[in-house]
Design an enzyme around this catalytic site. Structure first.
Site, PDB file in Angstrom:
ATOM      1  N   LYS A   1       0.856  -1.185   0.000  1.00 10.98           N
ATOM      2  CA  LYS A   1       0.000   0.000   0.000  1.00 10.98           C
ATOM      3  C   LYS A   1       0.893   1.236   0.000  1.00 10.98           C
ATOM      4  CE  LYS A   1      -1.807   2.752   2.836  1.00 10.98           C
ATOM      5  NZ  LYS A   1      -1.662   3.972   2.015  1.00 10.98           N
TER       6      LYS A   1
ATOM      7  N   CYS B   1      13.548  10.681   7.532  1.00  8.45           N
ATOM      8  CA  CYS B   1      13.558  10.108   8.883  1.00  8.45           C
ATOM      9  C   CYS B   1      14.933  10.183   9.535  1.00  8.45           C
ATOM     10  CB  CYS B   1      13.082   8.661   8.831  1.00  8.45           C
ATOM     11  SG  CYS B   1      14.034   7.662   7.679  1.00  8.45           S
TER      12      CYS B   1
HETATM   13  P1  NAD Z   1       2.300   8.041   8.194  1.00 11.48           P
HETATM   14  O1  NAD Z   1       2.582   7.199   9.373  1.00 11.48           O
HETATM   15  O2  NAD Z   1       1.240   9.044   8.286  1.00 11.48           O
HETATM   16  O3  NAD Z   1       1.934   7.140   6.932  1.00 11.48           O
HETATM   17  C1  NAD Z   1       2.767   6.094   6.503  1.00 11.48           C
HETATM   18  C2  NAD Z   1       1.920   5.073   5.789  1.00 11.48           C
HETATM   19  O4  NAD Z   1       1.006   4.519   6.728  1.00 11.48           O
HETATM   20  C3  NAD Z   1       1.069   5.642   4.652  1.00 11.48           C
HETATM   21  O5  NAD Z   1       1.009   4.705   3.600  1.00 11.48           O
HETATM   22  C4  NAD Z   1      -0.297   5.779   5.300  1.00 11.48           C
HETATM   23  O6  NAD Z   1      -1.354   5.688   4.373  1.00 11.48           O
HETATM   24  C5  NAD Z   1      -0.312   4.583   6.223  1.00 11.48           C
HETATM   25  N1  NAD Z   1      -1.230   4.688   7.358  1.00 11.48           N
HETATM   26  C6  NAD Z   1      -1.708   5.804   7.959  1.00 11.48           C
HETATM   27  N2  NAD Z   1      -2.561   5.477   8.949  1.00 11.48           N
HETATM   28  C7  NAD Z   1      -2.612   4.115   8.982  1.00 11.48           C
HETATM   29  C8  NAD Z   1      -3.311   3.170   9.798  1.00 11.48           C
HETATM   30  N3  NAD Z   1      -4.123   3.548  10.773  1.00 11.48           N
HETATM   31  N4  NAD Z   1      -3.106   1.858   9.565  1.00 11.48           N
HETATM   32  C9  NAD Z   1      -2.265   1.439   8.598  1.00 11.48           C
HETATM   33  N5  NAD Z   1      -1.610   2.292   7.778  1.00 11.48           N
HETATM   34  C10 NAD Z   1      -1.766   3.620   7.976  1.00 11.48           C
HETATM   35  O7  NAD Z   1       3.696   8.682   7.818  1.00 11.48           O
HETATM   36  P2  NAD Z   1       4.004   9.684   6.647  1.00 11.48           P
HETATM   37  O8  NAD Z   1       3.472  11.016   7.055  1.00 11.48           O
HETATM   38  O9  NAD Z   1       3.593   9.103   5.339  1.00 11.48           O
HETATM   39  O10 NAD Z   1       5.591   9.686   6.661  1.00 11.48           O
HETATM   40  C11 NAD Z   1       6.312  10.430   7.552  1.00 11.48           C
HETATM   41  C12 NAD Z   1       6.803   9.611   8.716  1.00 11.48           C
HETATM   42  O11 NAD Z   1       7.476   8.438   8.249  1.00 11.48           O
HETATM   43  C13 NAD Z   1       7.805  10.350   9.553  1.00 11.48           C
HETATM   44  O12 NAD Z   1       7.540  10.161  10.919  1.00 11.48           O
HETATM   45  C14 NAD Z   1       9.135   9.695   9.178  1.00 11.48           C
HETATM   46  O13 NAD Z   1      10.123   9.788  10.145  1.00 11.48           O
HETATM   47  C15 NAD Z   1       8.717   8.297   8.929  1.00 11.48           C
HETATM   48  N6  NAD Z   1       9.699   7.629   8.068  1.00 11.48           N
HETATM   49  C16 NAD Z   1      10.524   6.708   8.630  1.00 11.48           C
HETATM   50  C17 NAD Z   1      11.486   6.088   7.856  1.00 11.48           C
HETATM   51  C18 NAD Z   1      12.408   5.056   8.439  1.00 11.48           C
HETATM   52  O14 NAD Z   1      12.986   4.282   7.680  1.00 11.48           O
HETATM   53  N7  NAD Z   1      12.587   4.990   9.741  1.00 11.48           N
HETATM   54  C19 NAD Z   1      11.602   6.402   6.511  1.00 11.48           C
HETATM   55  C20 NAD Z   1      10.751   7.351   5.975  1.00 11.48           C
HETATM   56  C21 NAD Z   1       9.794   7.968   6.773  1.00 11.48           C
END
Ligand code: NAD
Length: 507
Positions: free
Chosen positions: A198, A307
Site C-alpha cells: 500500500k 527520517c
Molecule cells: P504516516 O505514518 O502518516 O503514513 C505512513 C503510511 O502509513 C502511509 O502509507 C499511510 O497511508 C499509512 N497509514 C496511515 N494510517 C494508517 C493506519 N491507521 N493503519 C495502517 N496504515 C496507515 O507517515 P508519513 O506522514 O507518510 O511519513 C512520515 C513519517 O514516516 C515520519 O515520521 C518519518 O520519520 C517516517 N519515516 C521513517 C522512515 C524510516 O525508515 N525509519 C523512513 C521514511 C519515513
C-alpha cells in the site's frame, strides 16, 4: 498542470503514463476499486492535480491478499533461487532503462529535485534489487549435532530450513516513494514471499509504474499486488488481515503503534521503521567546511522530510560561530523551486497540510525564545515551499528539539570542554534513536562517541551513510527490527527444524 510547470518539459512516456487511467494492480491485472471511488494526485510544486487514482478499500485488500496467497503456493514457490535472482536482476535493469520516466513521476508526485530522484533510482533502488538478488541463492539453514532421546552420536540428524514467511503487507510513506517500494520488495522477492503493497496516498505514481516493470521482468502474477488507498482504511485493513503473516511498515511512530495493535489478531510479525530526531555532534578539530556541507545535507535533504535527518546540531564552542555562519550562508542562498527545474536545490513540502505543520513548529520555536538565524517563512508563491530554517538556543527546551518536524528546520546549540558522556547524554535526550553523526579528525573520539550515541546507525564524518548492505533501523521509539543487509532478510523468513532418527531409540 499549469503553464509554469508545462514549460519544464517531461518526456512523452511520462505524459502518457500520467494521462492514463490509474487502477489497482491485483493478481497481475489492472482492476478498478470495488467502491469505484478515486482520489486526486497533486504536484506539490504547482498545487495542480496531475492524475486520478482508484481508491482501494478493505474489499480490494481482501482480493489482493487472496491473490498473494494463491501466488505464494503457486508457480512462484516452484521457481528456483537462481530463477528468482534472474527476475530480480531483470527488474533492476528495467528500472535503469526507465529512469527518466520514474524520476519525472517521482519529482511530480513528491517534489524532490530531479538530481536526487535520479540518484534514489539509479544509485539506490536498482542497486538494492541487485544486492538482494545475490541473496536468493544464499539463504540456507544449519545442521545441528544433537542426541535426542539418548541416542548416541551419529544416530540422528537435525537440520534447519529457512522458509519464506508467507504473504507480506508493506505500508510505505510518501517521503521517498520509490526507494521505500523497492526496499520492501527486494527482501520479499529474495526470500520467496509474496506481497500486498500500500503506497502512501499522497505519492502512488511510481509504485503503479513499477507494476508494469514487475510484469515485464517475468515475476509471476499475484506475487506483487499494489493497492493505493487511505491509511486508516486500506492500510488498517492490510495490517489487520488474518492471511497476512508479516507487516513491514515505514512511517510515523503514531501510526506504527496502531500497526502493532492491528497485528494482534493473528500475531503477525511486524517490523517498524519510524521517526527520528538525529543528533549531529561536531568536535573542535573537525573540518569546518565538511561539517557545514554535511550539516546542510543532513538537515535539508528531501526538504527535511527525511527520517534520518540530522535536526539537532551540537557544535563545540570554538568553531560554533563559524559553523552557524556557514550553514546560514548556504541555507539562505538555496534556490527553492520545482524539482523539474535543474536550478532548484530545494523542492516543496509534500502538501499544504505538511507546510502548515512545519510553519506551526517554526512559530513554536519563535514563541519559546529560540533565535531565528535564517529562513522561517513560506515564500509567497505557488507550491508548498518553506525556506530552509536555522534556529539556535542554549538548551534543548524547545518543541523543535524534541519533536520530529519533518521539514527544513534545523536546531543548533553549542557545548564546551566536557567529557564525552555528558555530550552523549545531550545527544541521546530524545525518544528517538534512528541515526546520528560525529565529526572529528580524532578517530578515537569519533568511535567512542559513535558507541555512546543510542541509535541504530551512526556515521563518522558524514551523516546517514546508506547502502543496501548496511543494516538500518531504529532504537527506542524509532522502530522495531532492521532492514537492509543480511539482517533485513530475517523478518521475511521462518525457521523449520527437522530431526531424523537413523535407528530405534533405546527404551
Ligand atoms: P504516516 O505514518 O502518516 O503514513 C505512513 C503510511 O502509513 C502511509 O502509507 C499511510 O497511508 C499509512 N497509514 C496511515 N494510517 C494508517 C493506519 N491507521 N493503519 C495502517 N496504515 C496507515 O507517515 P508519513 O506522514 O507518510 O511519513 C512520515 C513519517 O514516516 C515520519 O515520521 C518519518 O520519520 C517516517 N519515516 C521513517 C522512515 C524510516 O525508515 N525509519 C523512513 C521514511 C519515513
Amino acid at each position: 498542470m499549469n503553464a509554469a510547470a508545462e514549460s519544464i518539459s517531461i518526456s512523452p512516456e511520462t505524459r502518457a503514463f500520467l494521462d492514463r487511467k490509474h487502477r489497482l494492480f491485483i493478481g497481475g491485472n489492472w482492476v478498478d476499486a470495488l467502491s469505484g471511488e478515486t482520489f486526486p494526485v497533486i504536484d506539490p510544486a504547482t498545487e495542480e492535480q496531475i492524475a486520478t487514482v482508484q481508491l482501494g478499500g478493505p474489499e480490494d485488500i481482501d482480493a489482493a491478499v487472496a491473490a498473494a496467497n494463491k501466488a505464494f503456493k503457486g508457480e512462484w514457490s516452484k521457481m528456483t533461487s537462481y530463477q528468482r535472482t534472474r527476475v530480480m536482476l531483470k527488474l533492476a535493469d528495467l528500472i535503469d532503462q526507465n529512469i527518466q520516466t520514474l524520476a519525472e513521476l517521482e519529482v511530480l508526485d513528491n517534489g524532490l529535485p530531479m538530481m536526487l530522484a535520479q540518484y534514489t533510482i539509479a544509485g539506490y533502488a536498482s542497486e538494492f534489487l541487485r544486492y538482494y538478488a545475490g541473496w536468493c541463492t544464499k539463504i540456507q539453514g544449519d545442521t545441528i549435532p544433537v542426541s535426542p532421546m539418548g541416542l548416541p552420536n551419529g544416530e540422528t540428524l537435525t537440520y534447519t530450513k529457512r522458509e519464506p514467511i508467507g504473504v507480506v503487507g508493506a505500508i510505505i510513506p510518501w517521503n521517498a516513494p520509490i526507494a521505500m517500494f523497492v526496499l520492501k520488495l527486494a527482501p520479499a522477492l529474495a526470500t520467496g514471499c509474496t506481497m500486498v503493497i500500500k503506497p502512501a496516498e499522497l505519492t502512488p505514481l511510481t509504485a503503479l509504474f513499477m507494476c508494469e516493470l514487475i510484469k515485464q521482468a517475468g515475476i509471476p502474477d499475484g506475487v506483487v499486488n499494489v493497492v493505493p488507498g487511505l491509511g486508516h482504511v486500506a492500510g488498517a485493513a492490510l495490517s489487520a488481515h488474518d492471511d497476512v503473516q508479516k507487516v513491514s511498515f515505514t512511517g510515523s511512530t503514531a501510526v506504527g503503534k496502531k500497526i502493532v495493535q492491528s497485528a494482534l489478531g493473528n500475531l503477525k510479525k511486524v517490523t517498524l521503521e519510524l521517526g527520528g530526531k538525529s543528533p549531529v555532534v561536531v568536535f573542535p578539530d573537525a573540518d569546518v567546511q565538511a561539517v557545514i556541507g554535511g550539516a546542510i545535507r543532513a538537515a535539508f535533504f528531501l526538504q527535511g522530510q527525511n527520517c534520518m535527518a540530522g535536526t539537532r546540531l551540537f557544535v563545540h564552542k570554538d568553531i560554533y560561530q563559524q559553523v552557524i555562519d556557514g550553514v546560514a550562508g548556504i541555507a539562505s542562498q538555496m534556490k527553492l523551486g520545482p524539482g523539474l527545474d535543474p536550478a532548484s536545490q530545494l523542492g516543496p513540502l509534500i502538501s499544504a497540510q505538511q507546510r502548515e505543520r512545519v510553519l506551526g513548529y517554526i512559530q513554536s520555536a519563535k514563541d519559546e525564545g529560540a533565535e531565528l538565524i535564517c529562513g522561517g517563512s513560506a515564500p509567497d508563491r505557488k507550491g508548498f515551499f518553506v525556506e530552509p530554517t536555522l534556529f539556535t538556543h542554549p538548551t534543548q527546551e524547545l518543541t523543535i528539539a524534541r519533536e520530529e518536524v519533518f521539514g527544513p528546520v534545523l536546531y543548533a546549540t553549542s557545548f564546551g570542554d566536557t567529557d564525552l558522556e555528558s555530550i552523549a547524554a545531550e545527544a541521546n535526550k530524545s525518544i528517538y534513536g534512528l541515526s546520528g553523526s560525529v565529526w572529528t579528525k580524532d578517530i578515537a573520539v569519533g568511535l567512542k562517541m559513535a558507541q555512546l550515541i543510542d541509535s541504530g546507525q551512526v556515521s563518522v564524518n558524514c551523516h546517514a551513510a546508506v547502502d543496501p548492505a548496511i543494516p538500518f533501523g531504529g532504537n527506542k521509539m524509532s522502530g522495531w527490527g532492521r532492514e537492509f543487509g543480511k539482517e533485513g532478510l530475517e523478518p521475511y523468513l521462518k525457521t523449520k527444524a527437522t530431526t531424523v532418527i537413523f535407528s530405534n531409540p533405546p527404551m
